[in-house]
Design an enzyme around this catalytic site. Structure first.
Site, PDB file in Angstrom:
ATOM      1  N   GLY A  83       0.835  -1.192   0.000  1.00 60.46           N
ATOM      2  CA  GLY A  83       0.000   0.000   0.000  1.00 60.46           C
ATOM      3  C   GLY A  83       0.870   1.242   0.000  1.00 60.46           C
ATOM      4  O   GLY A  83       2.035   1.204   0.395  1.00 60.46           O
ATOM      5  N   ASN A 120       2.287   5.024   1.060  1.00 62.64           N
ATOM      6  CA  ASN A 120       2.613   5.606   2.360  1.00 62.64           C
ATOM      7  C   ASN A 120       1.365   6.220   2.981  1.00 62.64           C
ATOM      8  O   ASN A 120       0.627   6.950   2.331  1.00 62.64           O
ATOM      9  CB  ASN A 120       3.687   6.676   2.210  1.00 62.64           C
ATOM     10  CG  ASN A 120       4.998   6.112   1.695  1.00 62.64           C
ATOM     11  OD1 ASN A 120       5.526   6.578   0.691  1.00 62.64           O
ATOM     12  ND2 ASN A 120       5.532   5.120   2.366  1.00 62.64           N
ATOM     13  N   GLY A 121       1.136   5.883   4.282  1.00 58.13           N
ATOM     14  CA  GLY A 121      -0.016   6.422   4.981  1.00 58.13           C
ATOM     15  C   GLY A 121      -1.302   5.636   4.771  1.00 58.13           C
ATOM     16  O   GLY A 121      -2.381   6.098   5.166  1.00 58.13           O
ATOM     17  N   SER A 122      -1.208   4.423   4.179  1.00 62.07           N
ATOM     18  CA  SER A 122      -2.421   3.637   3.912  1.00 62.07           C
ATOM     19  C   SER A 122      -2.858   2.791   5.100  1.00 62.07           C
ATOM     20  O   SER A 122      -3.903   2.150   5.052  1.00 62.07           O
ATOM     21  CB  SER A 122      -2.211   2.738   2.685  1.00 62.07           C
ATOM     22  OG  SER A 122      -1.120   1.857   2.890  1.00 62.07           O
ATOM     23  N   GLY A 123      -2.046   2.756   6.181  1.00 60.11           N
ATOM     24  CA  GLY A 123      -2.452   2.045   7.394  1.00 60.11           C
ATOM     25  C   GLY A 123      -1.741   0.735   7.646  1.00 60.11           C
ATOM     26  O   GLY A 123      -2.096  -0.009   8.569  1.00 60.11           O
ATOM     27  N   LYS A 124      -0.697   0.424   6.864  1.00 61.82           N
ATOM     28  CA  LYS A 124      -0.020  -0.867   6.975  1.00 61.82           C
ATOM     29  C   LYS A 124       0.629  -1.072   8.340  1.00 61.82           C
ATOM     30  O   LYS A 124       0.436  -2.113   8.990  1.00 61.82           O
ATOM     31  CB  LYS A 124       1.042  -1.004   5.875  1.00 61.82           C
ATOM     32  CG  LYS A 124       0.518  -0.797   4.471  1.00 61.82           C
ATOM     33  CD  LYS A 124       1.581  -0.990   3.425  1.00 61.82           C
ATOM     34  CE  LYS A 124       2.719   0.007   3.551  1.00 61.82           C
ATOM     35  NZ  LYS A 124       2.313   1.411   3.376  1.00 61.82           N
ATOM     36  N   SER A 125       1.414  -0.090   8.791  1.00 52.38           N
ATOM     37  CA  SER A 125       2.111  -0.212  10.073  1.00 52.38           C
ATOM     38  C   SER A 125       1.129  -0.254  11.238  1.00 52.38           C
ATOM     39  O   SER A 125       1.353  -0.975  12.220  1.00 52.38           O
ATOM     40  CB  SER A 125       3.093   0.954  10.257  1.00 52.38           C
ATOM     41  OG  SER A 125       4.124   0.900   9.301  1.00 52.38           O
ATOM     42  N   GLU A 132       8.555  -3.303   6.869  1.00 53.13           N
ATOM     43  CA  GLU A 132       9.644  -2.695   6.098  1.00 53.13           C
ATOM     44  C   GLU A 132      10.995  -3.017   6.735  1.00 53.13           C
ATOM     45  O   GLU A 132      11.875  -2.152   6.850  1.00 53.13           O
ATOM     46  CB  GLU A 132       9.450  -1.180   6.001  1.00 53.13           C
ATOM     47  CG  GLU A 132       8.374  -0.737   5.037  1.00 53.13           C
ATOM     48  CD  GLU A 132       8.742  -0.969   3.576  1.00 53.13           C
ATOM     49  OE1 GLU A 132       9.944  -1.020   3.268  1.00 53.13           O
ATOM     50  OE2 GLU A 132       7.832  -1.113   2.765  1.00 53.13           O
TER      51      GLU A 132
END
Length: 729
Positions: free
Chosen positions: A41, A43-48, A173
């Protein structure tokens, strides 16, 4: 019970009542044991956020997570008898490696997790060594974690989690800062780990990593928009499609004129504090208007070279010449952002250079729009709520806003999604096309190939250069002298490594327990001595003790002088505001100021107390490693274990106190570097001589950002302890 179930999961970062950032929205999926799931996704899509909730490090606001691999913080039973645990539900390697390191040395950090599983010490060391060997870090087992490069820190974090033998391995990551050769080895191990029944959830922007998975989930604005396989995703989505294009230049780099050299490095030598030599007789010339990529394994010297070129580090010998002072966008973007709101952070540099009003706003807007964090969308966003990739873009915007002639970008595409990474390379190409000169470091071959010139570093030496630029004649170049506060930065960085100095003194050879006993002896006797004479004798012994420890006398004297003014102020306060008692002998008086024998004795007591404690504590930290500190505390508290009193927590707290102070010094150094770069003048302007007043003015802006980062690092340290299962079993 199933392995992992995520049902209707939602999470929102509430910056304020008007501006809320939805990270996850109604996420549902399940994961079976033995699957290899990749989550992609932008950056900023909620993965972390998703990974942290699954790992049990962040509590879901709505929805639920369940299954054998989900860590339930209230499900385990703590008993007086500690039962050895062979594996844990899950283990997560976080995006920012530095925040996940706990111990002082590599081997201590890698073995910290197994120690929390109540395993025998030899088993903990065995697990740690096996994991370190896999990461090619075993030869650095005794190295200080503060001296590791970004890539080495990331490899150590992976080793620390692998040593826990988690049922579910979560990678956020985790390989973004690892060099290609080591990345391939680690990915092959992960493939083998999966073939042997291991379950993996990997967050990545890397196409090669994603192609190895058995399943792929793609997030977009906090929602699942795809759930299938990598081949299916590649056919229907263009996420991995962006490609790097080489910039078209009209002249060859070999066509040299006497005026086209903009940076010239001659016979540079540099040695890391408390480490071996890195650069020796290093020379390099950079042509104006070119884009140069520097690649190399973790620890090859890329970041150090950039800091030397910009004047943040002081070289041992050699000279650096440039048309103007190069400005550096550092690798650690989290610490280089020190304002509350995004636009304010980007505006910091231009403000220092004199911009204000409409000109300032336009400069900030242009920089943010160019870097991929649009001003209209991000200007009022709090920097603490930005994702890793968004922080990276914002740090780049803060440097672009300086409108410099020479830019240095250290790993500018780390943690960026493919589209953003390609856009960042294009941004640097455009800067060069406009007449700027750009040097950047990367681990990605495809990014290096998009540059005009590629240089490969290995242990401080150039082993390959696609364009051999000779040290030809150059005009109008200024000597790049270190910043006036470079010594202060070096001092902070040195403090971050810790106070221990390897030696062969009598005190160094003492056992950890003996060192603690001597320290306690001086502390107790100094504070309880009933007379000036006895206190003077004890202080004399403490000076002898510090001399036996081979502690630098000059440094001891300097440390004493730092506090001496405060002791003097305390003494003057006594003279002015404490009237003499009826039985006191007054030596001299002037209006309301009186000098008595009791006040003189009190001043001497205070001075000798400080001297005795300073000497004993200096000798202790100078001769004691972190292992000595924890082992000595364990030995000191061992009698309490017979009373079934848990002393492990006290030992860890002691270790963290000694570890946290260097961490703050490291943060201070990084913030000071960023502030220095973003408030510097030109090389033609002479550097002002450092004075006490100038140092105070220099350090004053550091206090608020450092205070904020202290709170953040404390929270991150608590999360790192939680991730290693401290206190869980």
């Amino acid at each position: 019970m199933s392995f992992l179930n995520v049902e209707h999961l939602s999470f929102t970062y509430a910056e304020n009542t008007e501006n809320q950032k939805v990270a996850l929205s109604d996420i549902s999926f399940s994961l079976s044991k033995g699957e290899y799931l990749v989550v992609t996704g932008s950056n900023g899509s909620g993965k972390s956020t998703l990974a942290r909730i699954i790992a049990g490090l962040l509590k879901a606001q709505s929805g639920s997570v369940s299954g054998d691999s989900f860590r339930k913080n209230d499900s385990h039973k703590k008993t007086q008898k500690k039962i050895p645990i062979t594996s844990v539900p899950n283990g997560m390697v976080m995006q920012n490696a530095k925040n996940q390191l706990i111990a002082e040395t590599v081997i201590k950090d890698a073995s910290f997790g197994p120690e929390n599983l109540n395993l025998p010490k030899d088993e903990c060391i065995k697990r740690a060594e096996q994991a370190l060997e896999l990461m090619d870090m075993l030869n650095a087992r005794e190295q200080l974690t503060a001296t590791l490069s970004g890539g080495q820190q990331q490899k150590l974090c992976i080793a620390g989690i692998l040593a826990l033998t988690p049922e579910l391995l979560i990678l956020d990551e985790a390989l973004s800062m690892v060099d290609p050769e080591r990345r391939g080895i680690i990915l092959n191990y992960i493939d083998e780990y999966h073939k042997n029944g291991g379950t993996i959830l990997s967050i990545t922007h890397n196409k090669d990593e994603a192609s190895r998975s058995t399943r792929l989930i793609h997030l977009q604005q906090g929602k699942i928009v795809f759930d299938g396989t990598f081949p299916e995703f590649s056919k229907t989505h263009s996420f991995f499609s962006p490609t790097y294009e080489k910039r078209k230049i009209t002249t060859s780099l070999d066509e040299k004129t006497k005026n086209n050299i903009i940076i010239n490095v001659e016979n540079l030598e540099y040695t890391y504090p408390k480490q071996t030599e890195l650069f020796k007789n290093f020379s390099l010339s950079i042509q104006k208007g070119t884009l140069t990529a520097i690649i190399g394994q973790s620890g090859s010297g890329k970041s150090t070279l950039f800091e030397l070129l910009s004047g943040l580090l002081i070289q041992k010998s050699g000279n650096i010449y440039a048309k103007s002072r190069p400005v550096l966008a550092g690798q650690d973007c989290a610490s280089t952002i020190f304002e509350e709101f995004a636009a304010d952070d980007v505006a910091y540099g231009p403000q220092q250079l004199g911009l204000s009003g409409k000109a300032l706003k336009q400069a900030v807007k242009n920089a943010m729009d160019t870097a991929g964090v649009p001003f209209n969308d991000y200007a009022d966003r709090r920097t603490t709520f930005l994702s890793g990739g968004e922080r990276r873009k914002l740090s780049i915007a803060g440097i672009i806003a300086l409108d410099a002639e020479i830019y240095l970008f250290d790993e500018p595409t780390a943690a960026l999604d493919p589209e953003s990474a390609v856009a960042t390379i294009k941004l640097m190409q455009d800067l060069c096309s406009s007449g700027k000169t750009v040097i950047f470091s990367t681990h990605r071959i495809e990014e290096a190939e998009a540059a005009d010139r590629t240089i490969i570093l290995d242990q401080g030496k150039i082993i390959s250069d696609s364009a051999q630029i000779k040290n030809s004649a150059y005009n109008e170049l200024y000597k790049v002298t270190p910043y006036s506060n470079a010594a202060d930065i070096a001092s902070l960085s040195s403090s971050a490594i810790g106070s221990y100095n390897k030696g062969n003194s009598i005190i160094h050879k003492m056992s950890p327990l003996a060192k603690y006993i001597v320290l306690l002896f001086f502390f107790i006797t100094v504070l309880t001595a009933p007379s000036i004479l006895l206190l003077s004798v004890i202080c004399t012994l403490s000076v002898v003790y510090v001399l036996l420890a081979q502690y630098p006398i000059k440094k001891l004297f300097k440390n004493f002088l730092i506090v001496l003014p405060w002791i003097s102020i305390f003494f003057i306060f006594q003279l002015c505001f404490f009237p003499p008692q009826s039985n006191e002998k007054v030596i001299a008086s002037f209006y309301f100021i009186s000098l008595t024998t009791r006040k003189i004795e009190l001043g001497l007591y205070t001075t000798l107390h400080y001297l005795g404690i300073l000497c004993s504590l200096s000798a202790f930290v100078h001769t004691s490693t972190e292992s000595d500190i924890t082992d000595g505390m364990e030995a000191l508290l061992k009698p309490f274990s017979f009373l079934e009193i848990q002393t492990k927590h006290i030992c860890l707290i002691t270790s963290i106190i000694f570890r946290f102070i260097p961490l703050l010094m490291e943060e201070a150094a990084i913030i000071l570097k960023a502030q220095t770069v973003r408030s510097s003048g030109t090389l033609s302007q002479p550097q002002k001589k450092s004075s006490i007043l100038s140092k105070f003015r220099l350090l004053l802006p550091l206090f608020i950002p450092l205070f904020i980062r202290t709170l953040q690092r404390a929270e991150l340290l608590a999360e790192a302890l939680d991730a290693r299962y401290y206190g869980y079993y």
